[in-house]
Scaffold this active site. Structure first.
Site, PDB file in Angstrom:
ATOM      1  N   ASP A   1      12.060  -1.016   2.520  1.00  0.00           N
ATOM      2  CA  ASP A   1      10.738  -1.187   1.926  1.00  0.00           C
ATOM      3  C   ASP A   1       9.785  -1.986   2.804  1.00  0.00           C
ATOM      4  O   ASP A   1       8.570  -1.813   2.726  1.00  0.00           O
ATOM      5  CB  ASP A   1      10.871  -1.900   0.566  1.00  0.00           C
ATOM      6  CG  ASP A   1      11.649  -1.058  -0.428  1.00  0.00           C
ATOM      7  OD1 ASP A   1      11.312   0.129  -0.572  1.00  0.00           O
ATOM      8  OD2 ASP A   1      12.598  -1.578  -1.035  1.00  0.00           O
TER       9      ASP A   1
ATOM     10  N   HIS B   1      13.318  -2.596  -7.442  1.00  0.00           N
ATOM     11  CA  HIS B   1      13.752  -1.285  -6.946  1.00  0.00           C
ATOM     12  C   HIS B   1      12.579  -0.714  -6.146  1.00  0.00           C
ATOM     13  O   HIS B   1      12.149  -1.314  -5.160  1.00  0.00           O
ATOM     14  CB  HIS B   1      14.173  -0.434  -8.149  1.00  0.00           C
ATOM     15  CG  HIS B   1      14.988   0.780  -7.843  1.00  0.00           C
ATOM     16  ND1 HIS B   1      15.294   1.185  -6.572  1.00  0.00           N
ATOM     17  CD2 HIS B   1      15.563   1.705  -8.662  1.00  0.00           C
ATOM     18  CE1 HIS B   1      16.024   2.291  -6.635  1.00  0.00           C
ATOM     19  NE2 HIS B   1      16.202   2.630  -7.902  1.00  0.00           N
TER      20      HIS B   1
ATOM     21  N   HIS C   1      19.728  -6.782   0.491  1.00  0.00           N
ATOM     22  CA  HIS C   1      20.071  -5.579  -0.264  1.00  0.00           C
ATOM     23  C   HIS C   1      21.362  -5.804  -1.030  1.00  0.00           C
ATOM     24  O   HIS C   1      22.255  -6.488  -0.545  1.00  0.00           O
ATOM     25  CB  HIS C   1      20.225  -4.383   0.701  1.00  0.00           C
ATOM     26  CG  HIS C   1      20.192  -3.061   0.006  1.00  0.00           C
ATOM     27  ND1 HIS C   1      21.303  -2.461  -0.507  1.00  0.00           N
ATOM     28  CD2 HIS C   1      19.148  -2.234  -0.258  1.00  0.00           C
ATOM     29  CE1 HIS C   1      20.951  -1.305  -1.060  1.00  0.00           C
ATOM     30  NE2 HIS C   1      19.661  -1.144  -0.927  1.00  0.00           N
TER      31      HIS C   1
END
Lengths: 378, 378
Positions: free
Chosen positions: B314, B224, B263
């Site tokens: 990210d 996460h 994802h």
């Protein structure tokens, strides 16, 4: 699966939706039962102690005598609180909710003794089982009485240890065993909300403490662990059984919520309730406010007659704890001290065959709309 | 619904299972998009600041100029840390994970300023938005440099405030805005694991801080929020684009996991990635280790050629933060400072139409078995 999906759509809250697998416990098979690792809760509560149950849940089998003795000795040796934890506990004011003390204490311990290759998940489970009672009572005695207590004790059980710290004297055998049984009953309950929250935290590969902290924060709510405190508040409103009977009928007429009855999963009865009820009855015989047992029984009777609702584990736990001389605001923290065993078992299980827990949502918000620059709003 | 249910059975982790409703955001409609309250993320990241987004998420509409100014002033005035919080932060060692600092700091604040009728959920959301940067940098400067910093600042934005505290000087406009955009991108993401954990905590009627603490602990995991730090570790292994290209091909052959790609929900692209990539590219022009942008782009190219995987938010956030001069171990805490807006909105939404979130499990453990007394085991 189709019915489950439709049920969700209708009711929400993932009721009846399968969120994963577990080998740890069964809850409410045919509306009634509870087993830990295949053993019926009735037999466990009659003949086993909480440390046997913690071992059973975390390691999968009942310990033999040598294993249990070693385990108890290890937990006893882990009761000393590190200085940084005491510093943080001393900064928590007397006005704080004790659940917030445990949530913060556990989080703080995670900064001092983080999970690592040499401080593993079972080391942390042991350490938390050993220190949660001390964290709570250290804070309590510091803030309420201004003393810094020694958190060691020669009491071998978690129940005896907690009572020893709280009262600063060796507990009576009957109180120790009543509390021990209640910890057995509270130790584990499949995918309840706090355990499921802990598993979600584990599913991102977060550390062990974060998972437990999620569990504590989730258990804190009135619809979960907070129910035993709410039940106590209800019960102590009444002085006699007839007064309770009339009072509850009045509350029902006024559509007030009566805490400690019914259950999301159990449909016929909560198998833990009959067990803890017997302890409440037994302790009432010699307890100062023993009449509260009669009050409780009267409430149970009315709830069954009027609503066909049965008491859950929280209802008679409340008077049992009260008869043990435990302040009401420690009831939910005691639930934590027990459930940390179940949470630990679930975190370990989730990690063994992990997949990120990430559901979908139905969108009910505004349709796509054009952005308006700040100067043009208002 | 049937397909969803079957998908779950096959894959676990509640993938594709509807767990509730939300009016806050949409993620991955047709595999690509992201909207907050109906506004496309591209427009928001181009023209809005993080405080506008926090207001939009929590209150449902974009603020006008007066509302935004008042909101910024309020947040600025809430930046002072209470003494008890500083005492706890000072007890957290330098070796601690910064996510554990935020988890503990937030939990501690909940003991000092508990939720009540006069300290409401939006008061607490404001207070956390205002204090999380200060908690982190206060601890950091105390443990790493032995100084007790003043956590006030005349920087009006959260991004500028964080950079000011961290570097003890006013940040350059381009760095402030790059960080601001990244906070916009990280602010909200529907029923991701940390938000769902926060909603479960809310669903037991627990307090606001407990919900946020669950969110922080859940975000901490490598699957996460931890992914941006993992991406940075990957990128800094390489000095040039060709070296990165060869290195990644080798890692893929060795079946190593490459962080920052793909994802759970987005199937075609992550709409946040292109936005933050432009910022990474822009900052690289003048940054000391600007070549890391070329390294990142080479990794992206190989991942697409070899695996048809796209970068998620990210991946380019990592170099963007690095070019802002932010230490790697603050990357996930920055995610917290942004996502606290989304968590707050979801907690408020969950409470409005609450039902306890409590799924079921499939039992895979031992069949019912007779209890064996301790003395007869082994």
């Amino acid at each position: 699966m189709v019915e489950n999906a439709l049920a969700t759509k209708k009711t929400g809250g993932l009721a009846g939706v399968i969120a994963g697998q577990t080998a740890i416990s069964t809850v409410g098979k045919e509306g009634i039962g509870l087993t830990y690792r295949g053993y019926d809760i009735g037999a466990l509560a009659t003949s086993a102690s909480f440390e046997e149950i913690a071992w059973l849940l975390i390691y999968g089998e009942l310990p033999d005598e040598t294993e249990l003795n070693h385990y108890r000795q290890r937990l006893m040796q882990l009761r000393t609180l590190p200085a940084g934890l005491k510093q943080a506990l001393e900064a928590i004011p007397a006005t704080a909710h004790p659940m917030d003390v445990l949530r913060t204490g556990c989080s703080m311990l995670g900064t001092l003794e983080p999970e690592s290759d040499t401080h593993t998940q079972t080391d942390i489970a042991d350490r938390l089982l050993a220190t949660l009672p001390g964290m709570l009572v250290y804070w309590y005695q510091f803030q309420y009485n201004g003393t810094r207590i020694d958190t060691t004790s020669d009491e071998e059980t978690t129940a005896g240890y907690f009572l020893h710290l709280l009262k600063d004297k060796k507990p009576e055998a009957s109180l120790r065993r009543a509390l021990d049984v209640s910890l057995v009953l509270y130790a584990e309950h499949e995918f309840n909300a706090s355990t499921f929250a802990a598993r979600i935290t584990a599913s991102t590969l977060s550390d062990f403490y974060s998972c437990i902290v999620s569990g504590i924060g989730t258990l804190r709510g009135a619809l979960h662990g907070g129910a035993n405190e709410a039940a106590m508040e209800l019960i102590t409103q009444f002085k006699t059984a007839p007064e309770a009977e009339a009072g509850i009928r009045k509350m029902l007429l006024e559509k007030q919520k009566i805490m400690g009855f019914g259950h999301r999963v159990y449909k016929i009865s909560d198998p833990r309730s009959d067990i803890i009820k017997l302890w409440s009855e037994k302790l009432a015989e010699t307890a100062k406010e023993g009449y509260l047992y009669e009050v409780s029984a009267a409430i149970e009777k009315v709830m069954w007659e009027e609503k066909h609702l049965f008491p859950n584990v929280d209802f008679y736990s409340a008077t049992t704890y009260h008869f043990c001389g435990i302040p009401k605001f420690f009831f939910t923290p005691l639930f934590v001290m027990a459930r940390v065993a179940g949470w630990s078992a679930h975190i370990i299980e989730q990690r063994k065959d992990n997949r990120l827990i990430r559901p979908d949502a139905v969108y009910t918000g505004p349709m796509p709309r054009p952005f308006v620059l700040l100067a043009q709003r208002g």
